[in-house]
Structures are given as structure tokens and as C-alpha cells.
Write a protein that holds these residues in place. Sequence first.
Motif, PDB file in Angstrom:
ATOM      1  N   ILE A  62      48.695  33.621  38.327  1.00 48.91           N
ATOM      2  CA  ILE A  62      49.001  34.844  37.566  1.00 48.91           C
ATOM      3  C   ILE A  62      47.719  35.512  37.095  1.00 48.91           C
ATOM      4  O   ILE A  62      47.570  36.741  37.180  1.00 48.91           O
ATOM      5  N   GLY A  63      46.769  34.691  36.604  1.00 49.25           N
ATOM      6  CA  GLY A  63      45.492  35.251  36.170  1.00 49.25           C
ATOM      7  C   GLY A  63      44.736  35.907  37.314  1.00 49.25           C
ATOM      8  O   GLY A  63      44.166  36.998  37.163  1.00 49.25           O
ATOM      9  N   GLY A  64      44.732  35.253  38.500  1.00 49.60           N
ATOM     10  CA  GLY A  64      44.070  35.844  39.665  1.00 49.60           C
ATOM     11  C   GLY A  64      44.712  37.151  40.087  1.00 49.60           C
ATOM     12  O   GLY A  64      44.018  38.104  40.465  1.00 49.60           O
ATOM     13  N   LYS A  65      46.044  37.211  40.011  1.00 44.90           N
ATOM     14  CA  LYS A  65      46.743  38.443  40.374  1.00 44.90           C
ATOM     15  C   LYS A  65      46.384  39.573  39.416  1.00 44.90           C
ATOM     16  O   LYS A  65      46.184  40.723  39.834  1.00 44.90           O
ATOM     17  N   ILE A  66      46.292  39.263  38.133  1.00 42.50           N
ATOM     18  CA  ILE A  66      45.924  40.288  37.138  1.00 42.50           C
ATOM     19  C   ILE A  66      44.510  40.792  37.390  1.00 42.50           C
ATOM     20  O   ILE A  66      44.225  41.995  37.327  1.00 42.50           O
TER      21      ILE A  66
END
Length: 253
Positions: free
Chosen positions: A242-246
Motif C-alpha cells: 500500500i505504501g509503495g502504491k501511494i
Amino acid sequence: MSERQKGVKALNPLTILYLVIALAVVSAIFDYRVTLATVVVMIVIAASAGEGVSFIKLWLKSIVLICVICFVLQSLFIPGEEVLWEFWVLQIKMESVQKAIVLCSRIMGIGSAILLGGKLIDIKKLMVMLEKRGMSPSATYVLVSTTNIIPQMSKKMNAILEAQKSRGIETDSNIIVRAKAFFPSVGPLILNSLVSAEERAITLEARAFSVPCKKTTLKVVEDTQTDRIIRGLMIAAVVLAIGGKIVLWIVFR
């Protein structure tokens, strides 16, 4: 871990649930290439647990079929500007294909993860673990009953049809004959299901199901250090995904 189970099936059912959720989240938030990679991972996991063939058969008959139908409908009916293919009143546009790929990618990723969970998770053991984590026994009973409705009704329907066949009623001919045999069987099936529900409720009350006290269970589910480490890794993987996607969204927006 249980020595009687193969591969991932030997893990705690709660650990398998974390794994399935992690695969579903990763495949849902990234593009189709990541989804295809996660689906391959799911097939390998199913194969390692001895469920590879049955998982692939069910996956082809359900998830792949749904994705094909959705892709065709999305490609034909979503408006766009750049026409890729045209026949009579039908047009396939670049924008519609792109949206169809995104939708089918998410359906395939999440649907495949759900199928994998259904193949690998022992629902009764999972309910035991959830009760240990504080879930209400009533809630776990409802979940177990819900997951068993379709298999139980399917077995009862087969028994009714076999009983009809033993009495000389044709059930294996064309679709009209099958419909004539099927619809009269629905009434006994529903009545049988209602009687079974009442019998289960009486049995539960006879065993003090609703009494507010500490419950015991016949199933002993091991929760090893390995299981706890894997669950921690799955949580970390979801957070990182999720952090990488953000970060990617902020950089390339």
C-alpha cells in the motif's frame, strides 16, 4: 504444524487467511502484470498443498469465465475515442480495453485469492482460532453454517434426485426432462433444510451453546512461532504494498 497436511495446509488456518488477504490486496492495487504473477504464486501454493488440479479446474470454470465475459462486455460498450476494431454497430476502443483490463485484473486477483482460501482453509479450525481471538461463538456458528449451506443443499438435492431415479423417474435426459424432475424436488429440499436447521438449534441448546460460560472445543489448533512470524510478514507485505502504491501515485500522477 500438522504432519498430516501438505504444504501451506499444514499452517494455522489464521495464517493461511492472512496469506490469502495479502495476495488479494497486492493483486488488487497493482496492474495486471502483478496480478498475473500473484495468480501464478497462488497456483504454486495450491499445487504444494495437493490442490493444484482441483484449484485450476475451478479457477478456469469460474474466475476465467467471468473475466472473459466482463472483458467482452466492457470492451464493446464502454465509450472511447480511439477505435481498435469495428464490425457493423460493434466497436472496440482503446479506452474501453484499458478499463476492461483493470476490472478483469482485479476480479482475477481477488477471485483467485478467494478460491485459494476456500481450497486451503479448514473453516472449522479457523472458527476455533477466531473464537480464541475474541469472536462471539454465535458469530462463528453463523459463518460456519453459511459456508456449509451450498454443499449441504447440494448433497440433499443429489439424494432426492437419486431417490426419484430409484422410483423410475427420468432425471438424466434432455433439459426439459431434467427441469420436470428438478422443480418438484425443490419443495422437499426446502422443507428438509428447515427441519435440519431446527434440529441443529435444538442440539446446540441441549449442549448449552447459549450459556454465558467458557466454551471447550474438540479441535486443537496449533499456533506455532512460525505461524506468528508468517502472519507478521504478511502484514508487513500489505503495508509495504500500500505504501509503495501511494508513493508511485504521488511520483507519477
